[in-house]
Design a protein around this motif. Structure first.
Motif, PDB file in Angstrom:
ATOM      1  N   LEU A  46       0.858  -1.180   0.000  1.00 57.11           N
ATOM      2  CA  LEU A  46       0.000   0.000   0.000  1.00 57.11           C
ATOM      3  C   LEU A  46       0.895   1.231   0.000  1.00 57.11           C
ATOM      4  O   LEU A  46       1.819   1.323   0.806  1.00 57.11           O
ATOM      5  N   VAL A  48       0.960   5.471  -0.028  1.00 55.02           N
ATOM      6  CA  VAL A  48       0.237   6.728   0.161  1.00 55.02           C
ATOM      7  C   VAL A  48       1.237   7.842  -0.095  1.00 55.02           C
ATOM      8  O   VAL A  48       2.282   7.918   0.554  1.00 55.02           O
ATOM      9  N   SER A  49       0.926   8.712  -1.066  1.00 60.01           N
ATOM     10  CA  SER A  49       1.864   9.783  -1.412  1.00 60.01           C
ATOM     11  C   SER A  49       1.194  11.141  -1.286  1.00 60.01           C
ATOM     12  O   SER A  49      -0.019  11.272  -1.451  1.00 60.01           O
ATOM     13  N   THR A  60      -3.780  13.736  -1.307  1.00 60.42           N
ATOM     14  CA  THR A  60      -3.183  12.459  -0.950  1.00 60.42           C
ATOM     15  C   THR A  60      -3.595  11.440  -2.009  1.00 60.42           C
ATOM     16  O   THR A  60      -4.761  11.348  -2.360  1.00 60.42           O
ATOM     17  N   ARG A  62      -3.417   7.358  -3.228  1.00 65.84           N
ATOM     18  CA  ARG A  62      -3.215   6.004  -2.721  1.00 65.84           C
ATOM     19  C   ARG A  62      -3.094   5.017  -3.891  1.00 65.84           C
ATOM     20  O   ARG A  62      -3.815   5.127  -4.872  1.00 65.84           O
ATOM     21  N   HIS A  63      -2.173   4.049  -3.715  1.00 65.55           N
ATOM     22  CA  HIS A  63      -1.959   3.010  -4.717  1.00 65.55           C
ATOM     23  C   HIS A  63      -1.858   1.669  -4.000  1.00 65.55           C
ATOM     24  O   HIS A  63      -1.520   1.617  -2.816  1.00 65.55           O
ATOM     25  N   LYS A  64      -2.097   0.589  -4.746  1.00 69.90           N
ATOM     26  CA  LYS A  64      -1.958  -0.748  -4.185  1.00 69.90           C
ATOM     27  C   LYS A  64      -1.303  -1.653  -5.220  1.00 69.90           C
ATOM     28  O   LYS A  64      -1.659  -1.623  -6.402  1.00 69.90           O
TER      29      LYS A  64
END
Length: 131
Positions: A46, A48-49, A60, A62-64
């Motif tokens: 996971l 979060v940038s 913000t 989010r990637h997975k």
């Protein structure tokens, strides 16, 4: 109770910014990559940038990644040139060998530039590693 929780230290996992040529837009652009230099796969990564600097803050994102195989890398996101003037943080959480790992990586403002390019683990291009 809190003192009993052990969070293992992350090693051999990196976030790098690499200048890549975009065929669609015919231009070079900075792209963030997650690098797994471990001998084991990362599972359920996971990411979060966000970018920030004093009063300025980006959204913000989010990637997975379900799985990042051993000794490989994966694209996280494109980084706009204007955002490089901010601090860019990538918080990575993943599982390996049945344990959860977490680490924050930071590109300090203006640290991603052509003068900071160096060899990277796994990726055959030069880039900038986050701290």
């Amino acid at each position: 109770m809190k003192k009993d929780i052990q969070i293992p230290e992350v090693s051999d996992v990196y976030v790098a910014a690499v200048k890549v040529y975009n065929e669609d837009f015919k231009t070079d652009e900075w792209t963030a990559y997650l690098i797994n230099d471990k001998d084991i796969d990362l599972e359920m990564a996971l990411i979060v940038s966000k970018g920030f600097d004093g009063k300025k803050e980006t959204s913000t994102i989010r990637h997975k990644l379900e799985k990042l195989p051993a000794k490989s890398f994966a694209k996280i996101e494109f980084i706009q040139e204007e955002i490089l003037a901010l601090n860019n943080q990538f918080q990575i959480t993943f599982f390996a060998n049945g344990k959860m790992f977490e680490k924050k990586y930071l590109f300090k403002k203006n640290s991603v530039n052509k003068n900071a390019l160096r060899d990277l683990p796994i990726i055959p291009e030069k880039g900038v590693l986050a701290e």
